[in-house]
Design an enzyme around this catalytic site. Structure first.
Site, PDB file in Angstrom:
ATOM      1  CG  HIS A 207      -0.273   0.224   2.521  1.00 55.01           C
ATOM      2  ND1 HIS A 207       0.238  -0.814   3.266  1.00 55.01           N
ATOM      3  CD2 HIS A 207      -0.016   1.354   3.231  1.00 55.01           C
ATOM      4  CE1 HIS A 207       0.768  -0.333   4.376  1.00 55.01           C
ATOM      5  NE2 HIS A 207       0.634   0.989   4.384  1.00 55.01           N
TER       6      HIS A 207
HETATM    7  C1  UD1 Z   1      -2.287   5.627   5.815  1.00 55.55           C
HETATM    8  C2  UD1 Z   1      -1.004   6.183   6.390  1.00 55.55           C
HETATM    9  C3  UD1 Z   1       0.129   5.179   6.232  1.00 55.55           C
HETATM   10  C4  UD1 Z   1      -0.250   3.829   6.801  1.00 55.55           C
HETATM   11  C5  UD1 Z   1      -1.575   3.370   6.219  1.00 55.55           C
HETATM   12  C6  UD1 Z   1      -1.999   2.129   6.940  1.00 55.55           C
HETATM   13  C7  UD1 Z   1      -0.780   8.614   6.213  1.00 55.55           C
HETATM   14  C8  UD1 Z   1      -0.068   9.710   5.523  1.00 55.55           C
HETATM   15  N1  UD1 Z   1      -0.602   7.389   5.701  1.00 55.55           N
HETATM   16  O1  UD1 Z   1      -2.076   5.463   4.426  1.00 55.55           O
HETATM   17  O2  UD1 Z   1       1.261   5.628   6.915  1.00 55.55           O
HETATM   18  O3  UD1 Z   1       0.753   2.902   6.476  1.00 55.55           O
HETATM   19  O4  UD1 Z   1      -2.575   4.388   6.427  1.00 55.55           O
HETATM   20  O5  UD1 Z   1      -3.007   1.438   6.338  1.00 55.55           O
HETATM   21  O6  UD1 Z   1      -1.472   8.853   7.167  1.00 55.55           O
HETATM   22  N2  UD1 Z   1      -9.428   4.304   1.716  1.00 55.55           N
HETATM   23  C9  UD1 Z   1     -10.619   3.621   1.655  1.00 55.55           C
HETATM   24  N3  UD1 Z   1     -11.186   3.230   2.833  1.00 55.55           N
HETATM   25  C10 UD1 Z   1     -10.648   3.499   4.037  1.00 55.55           C
HETATM   26  C11 UD1 Z   1      -9.453   4.206   4.081  1.00 55.55           C
HETATM   27  C12 UD1 Z   1      -8.838   4.607   2.905  1.00 55.55           C
HETATM   28  O7  UD1 Z   1     -11.162   3.355   0.582  1.00 55.55           O
HETATM   29  O8  UD1 Z   1     -11.223   3.096   5.075  1.00 55.55           O
HETATM   30  C13 UD1 Z   1      -8.772   4.690   0.437  1.00 55.55           C
HETATM   31  C14 UD1 Z   1      -9.180   6.062  -0.085  1.00 55.55           C
HETATM   32  O9  UD1 Z   1      -9.240   5.999  -1.476  1.00 55.55           O
HETATM   33  C15 UD1 Z   1      -8.002   6.926   0.319  1.00 55.55           C
HETATM   34  C16 UD1 Z   1      -6.835   5.967   0.258  1.00 55.55           C
HETATM   35  O10 UD1 Z   1      -7.364   4.714   0.640  1.00 55.55           O
HETATM   36  O11 UD1 Z   1      -7.833   8.037  -0.516  1.00 55.55           O
HETATM   37  C17 UD1 Z   1      -5.669   6.344   1.139  1.00 55.55           C
HETATM   38  O12 UD1 Z   1      -6.085   6.508   2.498  1.00 55.55           O
HETATM   39  P1  UD1 Z   1      -5.242   7.437   3.497  1.00 55.55           P
HETATM   40  O13 UD1 Z   1      -5.787   7.296   4.865  1.00 55.55           O
HETATM   41  O14 UD1 Z   1      -5.145   8.808   2.949  1.00 55.55           O
HETATM   42  O15 UD1 Z   1      -3.796   6.864   3.420  1.00 55.55           O
HETATM   43  P2  UD1 Z   1      -3.281   5.351   3.435  1.00 55.55           P
HETATM   44  O16 UD1 Z   1      -2.687   5.058   2.120  1.00 55.55           O
HETATM   45  O17 UD1 Z   1      -4.351   4.479   3.957  1.00 55.55           O
HETATM   46  N1  UDP Z   2      -3.388  -5.952   8.975  1.00 52.32           N
HETATM   47  C1  UDP Z   2      -4.635  -6.559   9.079  1.00 52.32           C
HETATM   48  N2  UDP Z   2      -5.277  -6.955   7.946  1.00 52.32           N
HETATM   49  C2  UDP Z   2      -4.741  -6.813   6.709  1.00 52.32           C
HETATM   50  C3  UDP Z   2      -3.460  -6.187   6.611  1.00 52.32           C
HETATM   51  C4  UDP Z   2      -2.813  -5.760   7.754  1.00 52.32           C
HETATM   52  O1  UDP Z   2      -5.135  -6.755  10.184  1.00 52.32           O
HETATM   53  O2  UDP Z   2      -5.397  -7.203   5.719  1.00 52.32           O
HETATM   54  C5  UDP Z   2      -2.724  -5.474  10.209  1.00 52.32           C
HETATM   55  C6  UDP Z   2      -1.313  -5.936  10.434  1.00 52.32           C
HETATM   56  O3  UDP Z   2      -1.281  -7.190  11.071  1.00 52.32           O
HETATM   57  C7  UDP Z   2      -0.769  -4.830  11.327  1.00 52.32           C
HETATM   58  C8  UDP Z   2      -1.468  -3.601  10.802  1.00 52.32           C
HETATM   59  O4  UDP Z   2      -2.603  -4.062  10.090  1.00 52.32           O
HETATM   60  O5  UDP Z   2      -1.153  -5.056  12.683  1.00 52.32           O
HETATM   61  C9  UDP Z   2      -0.530  -2.830   9.912  1.00 52.32           C
HETATM   62  O6  UDP Z   2      -1.224  -1.869   9.208  1.00 52.32           O
HETATM   63  P1  UDP Z   2      -0.770  -1.334   7.784  1.00 52.32           P
HETATM   64  O7  UDP Z   2       0.080  -2.322   7.086  1.00 52.32           O
HETATM   65  O8  UDP Z   2      -2.009  -0.893   7.108  1.00 52.32           O
HETATM   66  O9  UDP Z   2       0.040  -0.020   8.182  1.00 52.32           O
HETATM   67  P2  UDP Z   2       1.587   0.278   8.448  1.00 52.32           P
HETATM   68  O10 UDP Z   2       2.045  -0.606   9.534  1.00 52.32           O
HETATM   69  O11 UDP Z   2       2.303   0.075   7.156  1.00 52.32           O
HETATM   70  O12 UDP Z   2       1.600   1.722   8.801  1.00 52.32           O
END
Ligand code: UD1
Ligand code: UDP
Length: 376
Positions: A207
């Protein structure tokens, strides 16, 4: 400090939940008054609600519903929403987690309102400022009153940035507390059966913006991942961020690629526990595979968690090198960590953090530098 001080936790995105749950639980057992503010940065049930259920987190006292947008849009909505809720509740301390935009916004709001903050997972550095998280980490650490570090390398990074070592506490990793708490429930078989997977499989999560946002990067990554799937069936619980772009680049379900919705916490870690290999760009998954002893290939040029490479099973790879690295892992068999687990990754980080917070709330002087270097 007030008679019955109030601690608020600001949570918003998936990785915040397993970091916060042990802290909330430990503060509860010390009788500290507290509440969770959910910013709504993540809002799909599989990115949020399922974690509250799996981790036993209490209902938030507010959900700001900020949702998605550009960095400016999302951060602006977070700032406005958080300022209102913080002014309404007047907490004595606000606790923030990790490096997401909700964390950054909470720190800025509290700094401007003069409300002290604690940062859980302080001092991680990738030294890559093209990552939005690195910017969030640096700002958050610079404005926090209490800094809780998960690994010893964080201490020198924070010192080199001029942060008073008396504010810094090495406490271990609360995400690993959650993992240990869930361990008895982590059984791959029901998930494997439900998904129709063969007994030997790999798991991938992808992601990071650098991997999934541009069509070129997505295509390079998908090509590499598809090569891995020629060696071993690959299940990919897909983060919503990359869903469309990765599909356009050719990541679709096939007999050896299982593209599925994100999994809940227990289901995901169950699947990881039974995997022969994990491919990821997640921060948390690098740590969890270290503890579970599952070989992990991280498709990134750097990591803010080098301890997972030096003490765990993690290895950094480029997309071009991923298929050969996967092949080596699969022929060598399970990698067992060479050394013991990182210091204090023992399931007791939450109680350590809670003790420091409770002392701070009661006005205890936490000054001795030696104490702050390691909080046993
Ligand atoms: C965010 C964090 C990242 C973390 C990740 C974990 C920031 C800058 N980034 O990235 O560090 O690793 O979360 O998962 O805060 N979306 C959905 N449904 C949701 C949430 C998001 O569809 O419930 C989609 C939307 O299109 C959105 C995109 O995901 O624009 C990105 O979501 P966003 O929260 O902005 O950043 P992440 O890539 O999730
Ligand atoms: N995780 C989860 N389901 C998934 C993918 C990840 O429960 O399908 C959990 C994972 O075990 C960890 C957390 O989500 O506890 C990590 O989140 P993510 O990878 O979204 O964020 P990051 O750690 O990169 O910020």
């Amino acid at each position: 400090m007030r008679e019955n001080p109030l601690v608020l936790h600001v949570l918003g995105a998936r990785p915040n939940f397993p970091k916060a749950a042990p802290v909330v639980r430990a503060l509860d057992s010390l009788g500290v008054r507290q509440g969770i503010i959910h910013t709504g940065q993540h809002y799909d049930a599989l990115m949020s609600d399922v974690f509250f259920a799996d981790l036993g987190l209490p209902e938030p006292i507010a959900n700001l519903g900020v949702g998605s947008g550009t960095h400016a849009q999302q951060t602006a909505a977070l700032l406005i929403g958080l300022e209102g809720v913080v002014l309404e509740h007047t907490p004595d301390l606000v606790v923030v987690y990790g490096d997401v935009n909700s964390t950054l916004a909470a720190i800025l709001v509290c700094a401007k309102l003069g409300i002290p903050t604690a940062h859980v997972e302080a001092g991680l550095r990738s030294f890559d400022r093209t990552m939005p998280e690195e910017v969030n980490r640096i700002v958050t650490d610079s404005l926090s009153e209490l800094l809780f570090a998960t690994s010893p390398d964080a201490l020198s990074y924070l010192a080199s940035e001029g942060i008073d070592p008396r504010k810094v506490h090495l406490v271990g990793n609360p995400m690993i507390d959650s993992l240990f708490g869930a361990l008895p429930a982590l059984d791959p078989s029901p998930v494997v059966k439900r998904l129709g997977l063969p007994p030997r499989y790999a798991v991938a999560t992808l992601h990071r913006p650098a991997n999934v946002d541009s069509p070129e990067a997505a295509r390079e990554l998908v090509d590499a991942v598809l090569e891995v799937s020629e060696q071993i069936p690959l299940v990919i619980p897909i983060h919503p961020r990359g869903r469309t772009r990765l599909a356009e680049a050719g990541l679709v379900t096939s007999p050896s690629v299982y593209v599925i919705d994100p999994l809940g916490y227990v289901d995901f870690l169950s699947l990881v526990r039974g995997a022969a290999l994990v491919v990821t760009d997640s921060g948390g998954v690098q740590e969890e595979t270290t503890v579970l002893g599952v070989p992990c290939l991280t498709v990134r040029p750097n990591t803010e968690r080098p301890i997972t490479v030096s003490h765990g099973t993690n290895r950094l790879v480029t997309p071009a090198l991923l298929p050969a690295a996967a092949s080596k892992v699969l022929s060598d068999g399970a990698a067992i960590p060479a050394e013991e687990l990182p210091v204090m990754w023992d399931g007791q980080a939450g109680p350590r953090i809670a003790r420091v917070i409770a002392s701070w709330l009661h006005g205890d002087n936490l000054a001795p530098a030696a104490h702050n270097r390691v909080t046993p």
